[in-house]
Design a protein around this motif. Structure first.
Motif, PDB file in Angstrom:
ATOM      1  N   TYR A 196      19.739  17.425  26.411  1.00  0.00           N
ATOM      2  CA  TYR A 196      20.198  18.677  26.994  1.00  0.00           C
ATOM      3  C   TYR A 196      19.923  19.792  25.989  1.00  0.00           C
ATOM      4  N   ASP A 197      19.282  20.863  26.446  1.00  0.00           N
ATOM      5  CA  ASP A 197      18.824  21.926  25.553  1.00  0.00           C
ATOM      6  C   ASP A 197      19.458  23.255  25.927  1.00  0.00           C
ATOM      7  N   TRP A 198      19.656  24.092  24.935  1.00  0.00           N
ATOM      8  CA  TRP A 198      19.966  25.492  25.192  1.00  0.00           C
ATOM      9  C   TRP A 198      19.578  26.311  23.970  1.00  0.00           C
ATOM     10  N   VAL A 199      19.436  27.610  24.188  1.00  0.00           N
ATOM     11  CA  VAL A 199      18.985  28.503  23.128  1.00  0.00           C
ATOM     12  C   VAL A 199      19.808  29.777  23.184  1.00  0.00           C
ATOM     13  N   ALA A 200      20.069  30.351  22.005  1.00  0.00           N
ATOM     14  CA  ALA A 200      20.790  31.623  21.907  1.00  0.00           C
ATOM     15  C   ALA A 200      20.036  32.531  20.952  1.00  0.00           C
ATOM     16  N   HIS A 201      19.896  33.782  21.329  1.00  0.00           N
ATOM     17  CA  HIS A 201      19.256  34.773  20.467  1.00  0.00           C
ATOM     18  C   HIS A 201      20.365  35.583  19.799  1.00  0.00           C
ATOM     19  N   ASN A 202      20.409  35.524  18.471  1.00  0.00           N
ATOM     20  CA  ASN A 202      21.546  36.043  17.733  1.00  0.00           C
ATOM     21  C   ASN A 202      21.173  37.231  16.854  1.00  0.00           C
ATOM     22  N   ASN A 203      22.102  38.187  16.768  1.00  0.00           N
ATOM     23  CA  ASN A 203      21.904  39.357  15.921  1.00  0.00           C
ATOM     24  C   ASN A 203      22.421  39.075  14.513  1.00  0.00           C
ATOM     25  N   LEU A 324      23.186  15.400  17.622  1.00  0.00           N
ATOM     26  CA  LEU A 324      22.843  16.789  17.895  1.00  0.00           C
ATOM     27  C   LEU A 324      21.725  17.227  16.969  1.00  0.00           C
ATOM     28  N   LEU A 325      20.889  18.135  17.441  1.00  0.00           N
ATOM     29  CA  LEU A 325      19.862  18.734  16.595  1.00  0.00           C
ATOM     30  C   LEU A 325      19.919  20.245  16.768  1.00  0.00           C
ATOM     31  N   TYR A 326      20.028  20.961  15.651  1.00  0.00           N
ATOM     32  CA  TYR A 326      19.995  22.420  15.655  1.00  0.00           C
ATOM     33  C   TYR A 326      18.757  22.900  14.908  1.00  0.00           C
ATOM     34  N   GLU A 339      18.393  27.095  18.474  1.00  0.00           N
ATOM     35  CA  GLU A 339      18.136  26.058  19.467  1.00  0.00           C
ATOM     36  C   GLU A 339      19.090  24.898  19.242  1.00  0.00           C
ATOM     37  N   ALA A 340      19.659  24.383  20.312  1.00  0.00           N
ATOM     38  CA  ALA A 340      20.564  23.238  20.232  1.00  0.00           C
ATOM     39  C   ALA A 340      20.113  22.176  21.225  1.00  0.00           C
ATOM     40  N   HIS A 341      20.100  20.935  20.780  1.00  0.00           N
ATOM     41  CA  HIS A 341      19.671  19.814  21.611  1.00  0.00           C
ATOM     42  C   HIS A 341      20.652  18.657  21.409  1.00  0.00           C
ATOM     43  N   THR A 342      21.178  18.117  22.492  1.00  0.00           N
ATOM     44  CA  THR A 342      22.014  16.924  22.427  1.00  0.00           C
ATOM     45  C   THR A 342      21.214  15.744  22.952  1.00  0.00           C
ATOM     46  N   PHE A 343      21.297  14.617  22.248  1.00  0.00           N
ATOM     47  CA  PHE A 343      20.524  13.419  22.592  1.00  0.00           C
ATOM     48  C   PHE A 343      21.476  12.257  22.853  1.00  0.00           C
ATOM     49  N   PHE A 344      21.321  11.653  24.033  1.00  0.00           N
ATOM     50  CA  PHE A 344      22.143  10.517  24.431  1.00  0.00           C
ATOM     51  C   PHE A 344      21.251   9.351  24.871  1.00  0.00           C
ATOM     52  N   LYS A 364      28.476  23.287  23.583  1.00  0.00           N
ATOM     53  CA  LYS A 364      27.886  24.618  23.656  1.00  0.00           C
ATOM     54  C   LYS A 364      28.962  25.683  23.498  1.00  0.00           C
ATOM     55  N   GLU A 365      30.080  25.509  24.194  1.00  0.00           N
ATOM     56  CA  GLU A 365      31.168  26.478  24.081  1.00  0.00           C
ATOM     57  C   GLU A 365      31.697  26.542  22.656  1.00  0.00           C
ATOM     58  N   PHE A 366      31.810  25.401  22.006  1.00  0.00           N
ATOM     59  CA  PHE A 366      32.297  25.329  20.626  1.00  0.00           C
ATOM     60  C   PHE A 366      31.356  26.085  19.693  1.00  0.00           C
ATOM     61  N   ALA A 367      30.044  25.845  19.847  1.00  0.00           N
ATOM     62  CA  ALA A 367      29.068  26.517  18.990  1.00  0.00           C
ATOM     63  C   ALA A 367      29.043  28.013  19.250  1.00  0.00           C
ATOM     64  N   LEU A 368      29.230  28.415  20.502  1.00  0.00           N
ATOM     65  CA  LEU A 368      29.209  29.840  20.821  1.00  0.00           C
ATOM     66  C   LEU A 368      30.429  30.568  20.267  1.00  0.00           C
TER      67      LEU A 368
END
Length: 419
Positions: A196-203, A324-326, A339-344, A364-368
């Motif tokens: 499962y992947d997601w990405v965040a663009h951070n300032n 997890l991979l960041y 970038e965050a990826h969870t592997f199961f 994801k909520e925790f990281a955000l």
């Protein structure tokens, strides 16, 4: 050969690494455009960088592009007909037009993937084989041997695909990773392929977010919803059992408790209902013998999490039966792509699939929660009101990341004779 890593004495980790110092540090390396320019040249154009896993480019003709803004490059990774994985700059040799292209990038960070028998430039019609050779041009007289795709050094460790933009890398990938990281060989990465992947663009500067996962000092204050009160009482702290440094790489291990033993107030109702959440599924498939000497070199019992931070910009967090991979990709001196990826293990039942999705969402909520602080932190640092900031013993890895970054920059300056 076994390595005797330092152990704490009287609760102190920093005394085992005296070159890190114990005084306050500056974060100007995270606010300076000039330092970032040096960082790009000294680190992101010379270190080994992880782009993906081999499962993403498994079959002949499979390809993936990856933007690496800090190296002024987009990499084209290709699996050849001979089964060899190669990396090239994604640019036609005629006018530099991108070879792999799409009007609708599909990846979490804008990458393009697919399967091609060859690559044809849509601007000029030059055609390249999967091994990078120029095999066709519309006009005669072009020496095909002189105009193959520009290669990028590429190597694989434990299924992780790395590239290096240096013309002559100073170390092989294995030498660069060192014994602490390579001790993870034997972990069943190849069996954990549901992702499962997601990405965040951070300032914020990339190191500012990386700092948040190198220490757990902030956890009781920022993540109070998920942290029991016995940890949140004044001065209780949140201590980790083991820190370790090997070259530019870092490791932190925590003790752990079974999530389901916590009071309901410290987990979301969906976690209790699905038996999954912040620390992943409560029960995972038996993966066989794990390389615990590598995963938990400090012998922490009960072992909870091990976070391996591979310089410069990736982290692998192990929770036993999943990981997890960041990745932190700089896009300017004060912005980055996270970038965050969870592997199961691939879900065998509908319930397992739900467990995986719940874990990915809660994490994801925790990281955000951390990410939500970054813009303010960066802005405050750029006011440059405070020159130095204190770090305690539990923040030794923060100290180390900034020192390692500075060491690479200084080595580059010395080598090139630049200020």
């Amino acid at each position: 050969m076994a390595t005797d890593w330092p152990k704490p004495a009287e609760g102190s980790w920093t005394e085992h690494y005296p070159d890190l110092g114990t005084g306050p540090i500056s974060f100007r390396d995270s606010t300076s455009p000039e330092f970032y320019a040096l960082e790009r040249a000294a680190i992101f154009k010379r270190a080994w960088l992880n782009l993906c896993r081999v499962e993403e480019i498994a079959d002949p003709g499979d390809f993936l592009t990856k933007p690496v803004e800090a190296a002024d490059a987009t990499v084209l990774l290709v699996r050849g007909d001979d089964g060899v994985l190669r990396a090239f700059h994604n640019a036609c040799r005629h006018h530099g037009n991108p070879l792999a292209h799409s009007d609708h990038p599909r990846g979490p960070s804008g990458e393009i993937s697919g399967n091609n028998p060859a690559f044809s430039c849509r601007r000029c019609g030059w055609v390249y084989a999967l091994d990078g050779r120029l095999v066709h041009t519309p006009e005669p007289g072009v020496e095909a041997a002189d105009y193959g795709l520009v290669p990028v050094h590429c190597d694989v460790w434990a299924g992780f695909v790395f590239v290096n933009f240096d013309a002559r890398p100073r170390q092989t990938l294995r030498e660069f990773l060192g014994p602490m990281v390579t001790a993870l060989e034997g972990y069943p990465f190849d069996r954990l392929t549901e992702r499962y992947d997601w990405v965040a663009h951070n300032n914020s500067n990339w190191k500012i977010f990386a700092d948040a996962f190198q220490e757990y000092y902030h956890v009781p204050a920022l993540h109070s919803q998920q942290v029991p009160p016995e940890v949140r009482v004044p001065n209780a702290g949140f201590t980790c059992g083991h820190f370790q440094i090997d070259g530019p790489h870092r490791l932190v291990c925590t003790a752990g408790t079974r999530r389901w033993l916590l009071p309901d107030a410290y987990m979301y109702p969906i976690e209790r209902a699905t038996r999954s959440g912040l620390v992943g599924p409560w029960h995972t498939p038996d993966l066989g013998g794990l390389p615990m000497a590598g995963l938990n070199p400090g012998g922490i019992e009960p072992w909870g999490i091990s976070n391996f931070q591979i310089f410069p910009n990736i982290e692998i967090l192990f929770y036993g039966g999943w990981y997890l991979l960041y990745r932190y990709w700089p896009t300017s001196h004060n912005t980055h792509r996270y970038e965050a990826h969870t592997f199961f293990h691939p879900a065998r039942t509908v319930r397992e699939r739900i467990e995986h999705e719940v874990a990915a969402v809660v994490l994801k909520e925790f990281a955000l929660q951390d990410a939500g602080m970054l813009g303010g932190t960066q802005a405050a640092l750029e006011y440059d009101v405070v020159e130095e900031f204190p770090l305690n013993d539990q923040e030794i890895l923060v100290r180390h990341l900034h020192k390692a970054t500075g060491d690479w920059v200084r080595a580059y300056q010395d080598e090139r004779g630049v200020a």
